[in-house]
Scaffold this motif. Structure first.
Motif, short mmCIF file in Angstrom:
data_model
loop_
_atom_site.label_atom_id
_atom_site.label_comp_id
_atom_site.label_asym_id
_atom_site.label_seq_id
_atom_site.Cartn_x
_atom_site.Cartn_y
_atom_site.Cartn_z
N SER A 143 0.85 -1.19 0.00
CA SER A 143 0.00 0.00 0.00
C SER A 143 0.89 1.23 0.00
CB SER A 143 -0.95 0.01 1.21
OG SER A 143 -0.21 0.06 2.41
N GLU A 180 -6.98 2.26 -6.73
CA GLU A 180 -6.69 0.84 -6.61
C GLU A 180 -6.16 0.36 -7.96
OE1 GLU A 180 -8.86 -2.90 -4.42
OE2 GLU A 180 -10.07 -1.68 -5.76
N LEU A 210 -2.97 -0.73 -3.27
CA LEU A 210 -3.83 0.43 -3.04
C LEU A 210 -2.97 1.65 -2.78
CD1 LEU A 210 -6.92 0.97 -2.78
CD2 LEU A 210 -6.61 0.84 -0.32
N TYR A 235 -3.38 5.17 -1.15
CA TYR A 235 -4.26 5.99 -0.34
C TYR A 235 -4.09 7.47 -0.69
CZ TYR A 235 -5.15 1.93 2.60
OH TYR A 235 -5.53 0.69 3.05
N TYR A 289 -9.79 3.84 2.85
CA TYR A 289 -9.92 2.89 1.75
C TYR A 289 -10.98 3.36 0.76
CZ TYR A 289 -10.69 -1.56 -0.67
OH TYR A 289 -10.82 -2.53 -1.63
#
Length: 404
Positions: free
Chosen positions: A71, A139, A169, A171, A302
Motif C-alpha cells: 500500500s 486501486e 492500493l 491511499y 480505503y
C-alpha cells in the motif's frame, strides 16, 4: 485471432527456414567449390539457431513480480522487480521484458517505463527493475508480463504472455491539519476555547482559589468567608465533540484536492479521539460511517482511495438528506467545490440554533471565486456559518487555522 495469426507466422517462418536450408545445400552439392560450401556452412548456424528457437518453449518461463510495498500514499514511488526463471540454458541473445501497466497508469506514464531489454545468453534467472514516480490515488491491478525475443537475423520472432495478478492500493495524500480542534460544549453547542468552559448548571466537582478571569457567579461565598480569601467553584467540563464530515463526491472540479482535504480531516480528528461521522455523497457505494477506531478510519481512507466523481446525482438533494439524517449532530463540515445560492439557501434552511456549519470550498489550481459564490458565502457568514476557501498551495503546507 491474434494468436492464430502468430501461430501461422511462426509456421511460415519455419517453412522458409527449411526451404533456405534445402536451397543452400542443393546449391553446394550441385555447384561444388569453396564458395558454395562456404555459404552453406556460414548460413548453417543461423538456420540451426532459428530451428532451435522455433522448438524452444518460451512460455516455459516462471515469472514473479515483487513490489516494495502493498500500500502506498499518493505521491509515493513504486519500485517493482520482475524475476524470470527457466529450466534450460538455451542461449537467448536478447530478451525484452515488459510489465503491462493498467490502462489508467499507461495513460499517465511513458510506454517504455516498465519495459527493459536484457541479454541473458545462458543465464537461467533474469531480473529487471523499474520505478513509477508520483503514484496517483486509487486501486491498481497488474495482470500480465510480456516477454519477446528473436534470432539475430530477425527471421523468427517469439513472444509470450504470463498472467501474474498483483493488486495494491494508493491511499490519498494527507497533510497536517493545524488548529483543527472543534470540541463542542455538551450543553450549549458552543465552540470550545483553550481553557475550561464552566456553566452554572453543570455539576460542581470541587473548589479552588480564585483565578483572574473567573466569573462572579463562580465564587463560593461560604468557603470564601471561612478561608478569608476568594474561593471559586470547580465544575465538570462536559464536552461533546460529535461532528459529521460530508464529502462532495459528485462534482468533478477540484476532486483530488477535495479527497486530500477529507482524508486529512478524518485522520486529524481520529488522532484527537473525536467522535466523528463521515458521509460520502455520490459514490456508487455511498459511505456513511462512524469513526470510533483506527479500523473505522482505515475503512474511510480505503473508500477515499477508490472514490471517483459521480455526476449522475444532485449534490444539494443528497446533502439535504444527510442534514435530515443527522439532525441532532452539533457540527456539520461540508467539503465541496463551490457554493451557489441554492446550496446557501439549503444550509440556511437546515440551520438550527444548536448547529454549527463549516463549509470548506476546495478549489483547483489558481481558480478564484465567482461573483455568485462570493454572494452565497456572504449570506452564509451572516448566519454565523464558517466558510473557508482552500487552494492547492494551502494543501501543500497544511490547513491554516481551520478550527479558528
Amino acid at each position: 485471432m491474434k494468436k492464430i495469426f502468430q501461430s501461422f507466422k511462426v509456421v511460415f517462418v519455419a517453412f522458409l527456414v527449411g526451404v533456405a536450408f534445402v536451397a543452400t545445400f542443393s546449391y553446394a552439392m550441385f555447384q561444388g567449390g569453396f564458395v558454395s560450401w562456404f555459404l552453406f556452412y556460414s548460413f548453417l548456424p543461423f538456420l540451426l539457431y532459428v530451428l532451435g528457437l522455433f522448438i524452444y518453449p518460451l512460455a516455459g518461463f516462471e515469472v514473479t513480480r515483487h513490489m516494495n510495498q502493498t500500500s502506498y500514499q499518493a505521491g509515493d514511488s513504486l519500485h517493482c522487480t520482475i524475476t524470470l526463471r527457466r529450466r534450460t540454458r538455451f542461449p537467448l541473445f536478447f530478451l525484452i521484458v515488459e510489465d503491462i501497466l493498467p490502462a489508467h497508469l499507461s495513460n499517465r506514464y511513458e510506454q517504455h517505463i516498465s519495459k527493459r531489454m536484457v541479454y541473458p545468453f545462458f543465464k537461467r534467472e533474469i531480473s529487471i527493475e523499474y520505478t513509477l514516480e508520483h503514484l496517483p490515488r486509487g486501486e491498481h491491478s497488474f495482470s500480465e508480463v510480456r516477454i519477446y525475443t528473436s534470432d539475430l537475423l530477425g527471421l523468427l520472432n517469439k513472444e509470450a504472455y504470463f498472467s501474474g495478478h498483483t493488486q495494491f492500493l494508493v491511499y490519498p495524500h494527507m497533510v497536517k491539519v493545524r488548529n483543527h480542534s472543534l470540541m463542542m460544549d455538551f450543553e450549549t453547542g458552543g465552540l470550545s476555547t483553550p481553557f475550561r468552559v464552566h456553566r452554572e448548571n453543570a455539576l460542581v466537582s470541587g473548589t479552588r482559589e480564585y483565578e483572574p478571569g473567573d466569573r462572579v457567579s463562580w465564587i463560593d461565598w461560604k468557603s470564601s468567608a471561612k478561608k478569608n480569601t476568594l474561593i471559586s467553584k470547580e465544575y465538570d467540563s462536559q464536552q461533546s465533540n460529535q461532528m459529521v464530515v460530508v464529502f462532495d463526491g459528485i462534482r468533478e472540479g477540484g476532486f483530488e484536492n477535495r479527497v486530500i482535504t477529507a482524508a486529512s480531516l478524518m485522520n486529524a480528528y481520529r488522532k484527537e479521539n473525536s467522535q466523528i461521522g463521515f458521509v460520502s455523497i455520490g459514490y456508487q457505494d455511498e459511505s456513511v460511517r462512524s469513526i470510533q477506531s483506527d479500523h473505522d478510519l482505515y475503512n474511510v481512507l480505503y473508500h477515499l482511495a477508490k472514490v471517483q466523481p459521480d455526476s449522475t446525482k444532485t449534490f444539494v438533494n443528497e446533502l439535504s438528506a444527510a442534514f435530515l439524517r443527522y439532525r441532532d449532530v452539533p457540527i456539520f463540515m461540508v467539503v465541496t467545490y463551490s457554493v451557489d445560492q441554492t446550496l446557501s439557501r439549503l444550509i440556511q434552511t437546515m440551520l438550527r440554533p444548536s448547529m454549527h456549519v463549516w463549509v470548506l470550498v476546495v478549489k483547483e489550481g489558481s481558480e478564484r471565486l465567482e461573483a455568485e459564490e462570493v454572494s452565497a458565502i456572504y449570506s452564509l457568514e451572516k448566519r454565523n456559518c464558517v466558510v473557508k476557501v482552500i487552494y492547492p498551495e494551502e494543501l501543500s503546507k497544511g490547513f491554516l487555522e481551520v478550527g479558528k
